[in-house]
Design a protein around this motif. Structure first.
Motif, PDB file in Angstrom:
ATOM      1  N   PRO A   1      -9.604   3.269   2.124  1.00  0.00           N
ATOM      2  CA  PRO A   1     -10.386   4.296   3.417  1.00  0.00           C
ATOM      3  C   PRO A   1      -9.522   5.231   3.901  1.00  0.00           C
ATOM      4  O   PRO A   1     -10.164   6.416   3.965  1.00  0.00           O
ATOM      5  CB  PRO A   1     -10.968   3.262   4.281  1.00  0.00           C
ATOM      6  CG  PRO A   1     -11.170   2.093   3.744  1.00  0.00           C
ATOM      7  CD  PRO A   1      -9.961   1.919   2.810  1.00  0.00           C
ATOM      8  N   ASP A   2      -8.258   5.102   4.043  1.00  0.00           N
ATOM      9  CA  ASP A   2      -7.365   6.015   4.570  1.00  0.00           C
ATOM     10  C   ASP A   2      -6.860   6.962   3.447  1.00  0.00           C
ATOM     11  O   ASP A   2      -5.622   7.826   3.947  1.00  0.00           O
ATOM     12  CB  ASP A   2      -6.149   5.539   5.438  1.00  0.00           C
ATOM     13  CG  ASP A   2      -5.536   4.444   4.674  1.00  0.00           C
ATOM     14  OD1 ASP A   2      -5.637   4.355   3.488  1.00  0.00           O
ATOM     15  OD2 ASP A   2      -4.438   3.804   5.501  1.00  0.00           O
TER      16      ASP A   2
ATOM     17  N   ARG B   1       1.011  -1.300  -0.076  1.00  0.00           N
ATOM     18  CA  ARG B   1      -0.078  -0.014  -0.081  1.00  0.00           C
ATOM     19  C   ARG B   1       0.887   1.238   0.125  1.00  0.00           C
ATOM     20  O   ARG B   1       2.096   1.121   0.530  1.00  0.00           O
ATOM     21  CB  ARG B   1      -1.041  -0.027   1.206  1.00  0.00           C
ATOM     22  CG  ARG B   1      -0.363  -0.078   2.467  1.00  0.00           C
ATOM     23  CD  ARG B   1      -1.247  -0.455   3.743  1.00  0.00           C
ATOM     24  NE  ARG B   1      -2.157   0.465   3.934  1.00  0.00           N
ATOM     25  CZ  ARG B   1      -2.117   1.575   4.789  1.00  0.00           C
ATOM     26  NH1 ARG B   1      -1.298   1.789   5.329  1.00  0.00           N
ATOM     27  NH2 ARG B   1      -2.896   2.470   4.788  1.00  0.00           N
TER      28      ARG B   1
ATOM     29  N   TRP C   1      -4.784   5.939   1.143  1.00  0.00           N
ATOM     30  CA  TRP C   1      -3.508   5.146   0.554  1.00  0.00           C
ATOM     31  C   TRP C   1      -4.134   4.319  -0.544  1.00  0.00           C
ATOM     32  O   TRP C   1      -5.344   4.201  -0.777  1.00  0.00           O
ATOM     33  CB  TRP C   1      -2.852   4.422   1.431  1.00  0.00           C
ATOM     34  CG  TRP C   1      -1.888   5.296   2.475  1.00  0.00           C
ATOM     35  CD1 TRP C   1      -2.209   6.399   2.901  1.00  0.00           C
ATOM     36  CD2 TRP C   1      -0.829   4.895   2.830  1.00  0.00           C
ATOM     37  NE1 TRP C   1      -1.106   6.989   3.790  1.00  0.00           N
ATOM     38  CE2 TRP C   1      -0.193   5.881   3.850  1.00  0.00           C
ATOM     39  CE3 TRP C   1       0.166   3.741   2.603  1.00  0.00           C
ATOM     40  CZ2 TRP C   1       0.849   5.984   4.311  1.00  0.00           C
ATOM     41  CZ3 TRP C   1       1.376   3.772   3.277  1.00  0.00           C
ATOM     42  CH2 TRP C   1       1.703   4.821   4.148  1.00  0.00           C
TER      43      TRP C   1
ATOM     44  N   GLU D   1       1.231   5.615  -0.005  1.00  0.00           N
ATOM     45  CA  GLU D   1       0.598   6.928   0.091  1.00  0.00           C
ATOM     46  C   GLU D   1       0.238   7.800  -1.434  1.00  0.00           C
ATOM     47  O   GLU D   1       1.071   7.278  -2.066  1.00  0.00           O
ATOM     48  CB  GLU D   1       1.467   7.649   1.139  1.00  0.00           C
ATOM     49  CG  GLU D   1       2.774   8.188   0.756  1.00  0.00           C
ATOM     50  CD  GLU D   1       3.321   9.065   1.818  1.00  0.00           C
ATOM     51  OE1 GLU D   1       4.245  10.070   1.377  1.00  0.00           O
ATOM     52  OE2 GLU D   1       2.848   9.147   3.038  1.00  0.00           O
TER      53      GLU D   1
END
Length: 318
Positions: A262-263, A238, A265, A240
């Protein structure tokens, strides 16, 4: 178009002792009637073309007359055909080269045909590197390929000392800025990266070509096997948002972008020869990429972290 055909017919006659109307028609892709009409037109125009009837007959140039339409030197001809050999995909260029071969005097024609088979350019890229890496021995190997002469090759493989072996040079390939020699060896066909060649010495012995050897076909086989190794493993991770542009430049076609998480990334997959190699390549992005699996990739990153901390100390120690 007819003037072009007449020149092509004349050049075809120059390469043969005698030709038939059917052979001219097949070579120029015209009807036999058109081929006969063109041959008669050459004769009418004063060119020493004559026909002989009966069994074994055909059309010939009187006395083997020749017309050199090129004005090129032997070295210029070899350079031209090396640049535009089997990698020529443009039909017009292939046709032009075929006509040029017919126009060449017989002593130059064999060298031109050998040069046309000696080089290949592979446009696909195995990496993002655009540097040119040929080494100082390109000209010597090019001469060996064109002249069909065996060489004693000094070569250092990755992580190995220089060794000398006798090889049969068969062709040169340019791929992603790197030049490669394709040669027959005592262990079969092999490729040699020119930037790793240490020496080249011609032996004077003729090259023995494998039956049916075709440079583009052989290279495609080599490239396919290497690409299989380059894509043998996949690492899931994953990343950023700020790392995506770097990842795209770093991995190009080996990067597969998944859904956004969801965050914020993004899930990614990266192909490479082994999980450990991919992990090492990803290590430079630090905490901007988190490797999820396989375990071998995560273990490699953990070992790298310990090694780097041992060399540089913990953050803020400077």
């Amino acid at each position: 178009m007819r003037a072009d055909r007449l020149v092509a017919t004349l050049l075809f006659l120059q390469t043969r002792t005698r030709v038939t109307v059917a052979e001219v028609a097949a070579e120029l892709e015209v009807s036999p009637r058109t081929a006969r009409r063109d041959l008669e037109a050459l004769s009418t125009a004063g060119i020493p073309v004559y026909s002989q009837r009966g069994r074994g007959g055909g059309w010939s140039l009187v006395g083997g007359a020749r017309t050199d339409l090129t004005g090129l030197t032997a070295e210029e001809i070899r350079a031209l055909f090396l640049l535009a050999g089997p990698s020529s995909t443009t039909p017009e260029l292939r046709t032009a080269l075929r006509k040029l071969v017919r126009a060449l005097p017989a002593p130059l024609r064999a060298g031109a045909e050998a040069a046309s088979r000696a080089g290949l350019t592979d446009g696909t890229n195995w990496s993002r590197a655009d540097v040119t890496a040929t080494g100082p021995h390109l000209d010597a190997l090019r001469r060996a390929v064109v002249d069909g002469i065996q060489v004693r090759l000094g070569y250092a493989g990755p992580g190995k000392p220089v060794g000398v072996r006798t090889v049969h040079p068969l062709g040169l390939v340019t791929k992603a800025g790197h030049d490669y020699l394709v040669a027959e060896t005592e262990r079969g066909l092999r490729t040699f990266r020119l930037s790793r060649v240490a020496s080249v010495q011609a032996t004077g012995e003729p090259v023995v070509r494998p039956p049916g050897f075709d440079l583009p076909t052989v290279w495609r086989s080599f490239a396919a096997r290497l690409e299989e190794r380059l894509y043998a493993a996949t690492v899931r991770a994953r990343a950023e948002p700020g790392a995506m542009a770097i990842l795209e430049r770093l991995f190009d076609g080996r990067l597969h972008v998944g859904p956004m998480l969801p965050d914020g990334w993004t899930e990614i997959r990266v192909d490479g020869p082994t999980p450990e190699v991919v992990a090492t390549q990803l290590a430079g992005l630090g905490a901007r990429v988190e490797v999820l699996d396989p375990p071998e990739a995560r273990e490699r990153l953990a070992r790298l972290a310990v090694e780097l901390a041992g060399v540089y100390g913990p953050p803020g120690s400077f």
